[in-house]
Scaffold this motif. Sequence first.
Motif, PDB file in Angstrom:
ATOM      1  N   ASN A  64       0.823  -1.213   0.000  1.00  0.00           N
ATOM      2  CA  ASN A  64       0.000   0.000   0.000  1.00  0.00           C
ATOM      3  C   ASN A  64       0.856   1.262   0.000  1.00  0.00           C
ATOM      4  O   ASN A  64       0.576   2.227   0.718  1.00  0.00           O
ATOM      5  CB  ASN A  64      -0.954   0.006   1.209  1.00  0.00           C
ATOM      6  N   ALA A  65       1.913   1.255  -0.812  1.00  0.00           N
ATOM      7  CA  ALA A  65       2.807   2.414  -0.877  1.00  0.00           C
ATOM      8  C   ALA A  65       2.105   3.572  -1.585  1.00  0.00           C
ATOM      9  O   ALA A  65       1.265   3.372  -2.457  1.00  0.00           O
ATOM     10  CB  ALA A  65       4.083   2.038  -1.635  1.00  0.00           C
ATOM     11  N   SER A  66       2.458   4.793  -1.200  1.00  0.00           N
ATOM     12  CA  SER A  66       1.897   5.963  -1.878  1.00  0.00           C
ATOM     13  C   SER A  66       2.532   6.089  -3.265  1.00  0.00           C
ATOM     14  O   SER A  66       3.638   5.590  -3.515  1.00  0.00           O
ATOM     15  CB  SER A  66       2.187   7.223  -1.064  1.00  0.00           C
ATOM     16  N   ASP A  67       1.829   6.803  -4.145  1.00  0.00           N
ATOM     17  CA  ASP A  67       2.376   7.037  -5.491  1.00  0.00           C
ATOM     18  C   ASP A  67       3.713   7.761  -5.401  1.00  0.00           C
ATOM     19  O   ASP A  67       4.640   7.462  -6.160  1.00  0.00           O
ATOM     20  CB  ASP A  67       1.392   7.875  -6.325  1.00  0.00           C
ATOM     21  N   GLN A  68       3.805   8.708  -4.481  1.00  0.00           N
ATOM     22  CA  GLN A  68       5.046   9.476  -4.339  1.00  0.00           C
ATOM     23  C   GLN A  68       6.213   8.561  -3.950  1.00  0.00           C
ATOM     24  O   GLN A  68       7.311   8.656  -4.507  1.00  0.00           O
ATOM     25  CB  GLN A  68       4.863  10.572  -3.288  1.00  0.00           C
ATOM     26  N   GLU A  69       5.959   7.655  -2.992  1.00  0.00           N
ATOM     27  CA  GLU A  69       7.008   6.734  -2.542  1.00  0.00           C
ATOM     28  C   GLU A  69       7.443   5.810  -3.687  1.00  0.00           C
ATOM     29  O   GLU A  69       8.638   5.610  -3.924  1.00  0.00           O
ATOM     30  CB  GLU A  69       6.493   5.906  -1.365  1.00  0.00           C
ATOM     31  N   GLU A  88      -3.715  -3.319  -3.048  1.00  0.00           N
ATOM     32  CA  GLU A  88      -3.680  -2.592  -4.311  1.00  0.00           C
ATOM     33  C   GLU A  88      -4.651  -3.210  -5.324  1.00  0.00           C
ATOM     34  O   GLU A  88      -4.720  -4.426  -5.462  1.00  0.00           O
ATOM     35  CB  GLU A  88      -2.258  -2.633  -4.903  1.00  0.00           C
TER      36      GLU A  88
END
Length: 205
Positions: A64-69, A88
């Motif tokens: 569940n990583a952020s798009d930025q990460e 996801e």
Amino acid sequence: MSAVRSKICGITRIEDALAAVEAGADAIGFVFYAKSPRAVTFEQARVIVKALPPFVTTVGLFVNASDQELREILGAVPLDLLQFHGDESAEACESWQRPYIKALRVKAGDDIVAACEAYPGASGILLDAYVEGIPGGTGEAFDWSLIPQGLSKPIILAGGLTPDNVAEAVARVRPYAVDVSGGVEASKGIKDHDKIQAFIKAVRG
């Protein structure tokens, strides 16, 4: 049956990555999930990837990583394959336009066929043990008889695999590949090179 491939996951040190390659691992996994005891920064992963010889698949594991990460890591580390271990959606996984595998945590009563079909763009499906509140890397095995025959995607078997049980797992499940982290460790995040050798030998045996 074609040779079963091996991935050694949760690599945090160059010497462990090179020991895995030396033993015959097909893929090396990096955990980009801060809550994991095997987590690496993109700086650490980049240094390790640079040290690898050719023809070794580098895999980044995300929960569940952020798009930025994800953007930051993908911009810094040359990863060949993305491994999504959270909630996801197929659209989110595919939006990065990279080969990916989707992890499913298996428990009795799950419709694994439908879950596989929900990710039509996945290169493969990784099956791991379901443990409440933990997205993976638990060291727990699950009941392999829950895996239906003839799934639409290559299956990567994970969850509680060790040098002692992986030969039986391969014989029973006949997966495309196996994925190990805790089962070849001296301590969390530190690999035992003898266990890696024994694991891959058992897979190939």
